[in-house]
Design an enzyme around this catalytic site. Structure first.
Site, short mmCIF file in Angstrom:
data_model
loop_
_atom_site.label_atom_id
_atom_site.label_comp_id
_atom_site.label_asym_id
_atom_site.label_seq_id
_atom_site.Cartn_x
_atom_site.Cartn_y
_atom_site.Cartn_z
N GLY A 12 0.84 -1.20 0.00
CA GLY A 12 0.00 0.00 0.00
C GLY A 12 0.87 1.25 0.00
O GLY A 12 1.83 1.33 0.75
N ARG A 73 1.16 -5.44 -5.25
CA ARG A 73 1.36 -6.60 -4.38
C ARG A 73 1.58 -7.80 -5.29
O ARG A 73 0.77 -8.03 -6.19
CB ARG A 73 0.15 -6.79 -3.45
CG ARG A 73 0.00 -5.65 -2.45
CD ARG A 73 -1.05 -5.94 -1.38
NE ARG A 73 -0.92 -5.00 -0.27
CZ ARG A 73 -1.74 -3.98 -0.05
NH1 ARG A 73 -2.75 -3.77 -0.84
NH2 ARG A 73 -1.55 -3.16 0.98
N ASP A 104 4.57 -4.25 6.15
CA ASP A 104 5.06 -5.53 6.66
C ASP A 104 5.18 -6.60 5.58
O ASP A 104 6.15 -7.35 5.54
CB ASP A 104 4.25 -6.01 7.87
CG ASP A 104 2.79 -6.25 7.54
OD1 ASP A 104 2.33 -5.78 6.48
OD2 ASP A 104 2.11 -6.91 8.34
N THR A 127 4.26 2.74 5.52
CA THR A 127 2.87 2.28 5.71
C THR A 127 2.15 3.25 6.64
O THR A 127 2.73 3.72 7.61
CB THR A 127 2.81 0.86 6.31
OG1 THR A 127 1.45 0.60 6.70
CG2 THR A 127 3.71 0.67 7.53
N ASP A 129 -0.12 2.32 8.53
CA ASP A 129 -0.62 1.55 9.68
C ASP A 129 0.22 1.71 10.95
O ASP A 129 -0.28 1.45 12.04
CB ASP A 129 -0.68 0.06 9.33
CG ASP A 129 -1.60 -0.22 8.14
OD1 ASP A 129 -2.46 0.62 7.85
OD2 ASP A 129 -1.43 -1.27 7.50
N ASP A 131 2.54 -0.26 12.07
CA ASP A 131 2.40 -1.57 12.73
C ASP A 131 3.68 -2.39 12.69
O ASP A 131 3.63 -3.60 12.85
CB ASP A 131 1.26 -2.35 12.05
CG ASP A 131 1.52 -2.57 10.55
OD1 ASP A 131 2.44 -1.95 10.00
OD2 ASP A 131 0.78 -3.35 9.93
N ARG A 156 -17.87 15.89 13.64
CA ARG A 156 -18.35 16.50 14.88
C ARG A 156 -19.43 17.54 14.58
O ARG A 156 -20.43 17.62 15.29
CB ARG A 156 -17.21 17.22 15.61
CG ARG A 156 -16.32 16.34 16.41
CD ARG A 156 -15.24 17.20 17.04
NE ARG A 156 -14.43 16.48 17.97
CZ ARG A 156 -14.82 16.13 19.20
NH1 ARG A 156 -16.01 16.46 19.64
NH2 ARG A 156 -14.01 15.47 19.98
N ARG A 173 -5.30 -2.14 9.26
CA ARG A 173 -5.21 -3.61 9.18
C ARG A 173 -5.45 -4.19 10.57
O ARG A 173 -6.43 -3.84 11.20
CB ARG A 173 -3.85 -4.01 8.60
CG ARG A 173 -3.94 -5.15 7.62
CD ARG A 173 -2.58 -5.47 7.07
NE ARG A 173 -2.32 -4.69 5.87
CZ ARG A 173 -2.68 -5.06 4.65
NH1 ARG A 173 -3.34 -6.17 4.46
NH2 ARG A 173 -2.39 -4.31 3.60
#
Ligand code: F6P
Length: 321
Positions: A12, A73, A104, A127, A129, A131, A156, A173
């Site tokens: 990504g 990918r 990852d 990334t 994420d 992560d 809001r 993810r």
């Protein structure tokens, strides 16, 4: 010292990948090393979609989201045969080292590649994420968090006008970092992350009380995609509380946009560090920051160990809700 290296982006895309690519290319050239770009990640490597780059190839890109190199990918690169083919593509072009910018899955590919083939490989964590184990920063995570906070501010307004429960599902993810950090910065009442158990009945009881006592005009819930579907959660909450509820899924908007100052500067610093290390013989390492300090994490550890969320952030989310 290596004489010819390549750079690619994979998985990504994330804002700041271009800044990292720029830093890799310019650092290599500044060090007298030739540098190639690989288009469309491992897929492009297997297709031999590889071209020479120079300082002008990376002009006017530091401010751009996405990745000028393209990304993909690749299932084929997940096989040993695929990686052997990838190595032949690089070898035939005289490439001795590779910088992989990706998340990852991409770093997993990089690790297998460097273990199986006689080539030096270093990683940069690209990334949204955030992560990856061993670091508290990944390229693009800051911009994505700011994009989410911008969406929260808008939600809001309308939630308050209608006295509704607003739910925002965000990416990440299986990691809750994006939800946690943006929920904290956006002042959400509830932040649901995969790392923590939540009791939906208790949450609905609390929300019913908040409305009954007029303590809140509206309630904002941020849910990480790894913790469940925002739309399904919205249906359950509306059914249990009887309060008008709307769920939004922010989706790929989170991945785009001009990178923040932090993502531009860190991507540039990490790009330089990774390139200098690679050309001096380092391999199998991913570069980032942890608590503000430079870290070089073994690729195997980065992809096999599970990152946890900082306890003080989880605690703060509960205290401030
Ligand atoms: O890893 C980055 C990420 O944006 C995740 O947050 C998300 O789950 C996934 O990629 C989406 O992937 P795709 O762009 O292939 O739909």
């Amino acid at each position: 010292m290596l004489k010819r290296i390549a750079v690619m982006t994979s998985g990504g895309d994330s804002p700041g990948m271009n800044a990292a690519t720029r830093a890799v290319v310019r650092t290599a050239i500044h060090s007298g090393v030739e540098v190639c770009g690989i288009r469309n990640g491992y897929k492009g490597m297997l297709e031999g979609d590889i071209f020479d780059m120079n300082t002008r190839s990376v002009s006017d890109i530091i401010q751009r989201g996405g990745t000028i190199l393209g990304t993909a990918r690749s299932k084929e690169f997940q096989t040993e045969e695929g990686r052997a083919k990838g190595y032949e593509m690089l070898k035939s072009r005289g490439i001795e080292g590779l910088v992989v910018i990706g998340g990852d899955g991409s770093l997993r590919g990089a690790q297998a590649f460097s273990e199986e083939q006689p080539i030096s490989v270093v990683g940069l964590p690209g990334t949204i994420d955030n992560d990856i184990w061993g670091m508290d920063y990944t390229i693009g995570s800051d911009t994505a968090a700011n994009t989410i906070v911008d969406a929260i501010n808008k939600l809001r307004d309308t939630a308050s006008a209608h006295q509704r429960i607003a739910i925002l599902e965000v990416m990440g993810r299986s990691c809750g970092w994006l939800a946690l950090i943006s929920g904290l910065a956006g002042g959400a009442e509830y932040i649901l992350v995969p790392e923590e158990h939540y009791d939906i009945d208790q949450m609905c009881d609390e929300i019913t009380q908040m409305y009954a006592q007029s303590r809140h005009r509206y309630v904002l819930i941020i849910v990480a995609e790894g913790a469940g579907s925002g739309v399904e959660l919205g249906d359950i909450i509306q059914m249990k509380t009887g309060i008008d509820t709307r769920a939004s899924v922010l989706g790929h908007i989170q991945r785009g946009g001009s990178p923040s100052v932090q993502d531009r500067v860190y991507a540039s610093l990490l790009g330089e560090e990774a390139t200098l290390a690679l050309i001096s013989g380092v391999s199998n390492v991913v570069f980032s920051r942890n608590n503000g300090s430079p870290v070089s994490v073994n690729l195997h550890d980065a992809i096999t160990r599970k990152k946890t969320l900082k306890a003080e952030l989880l605690h703060m989310a509960k205290v401030l809700s």
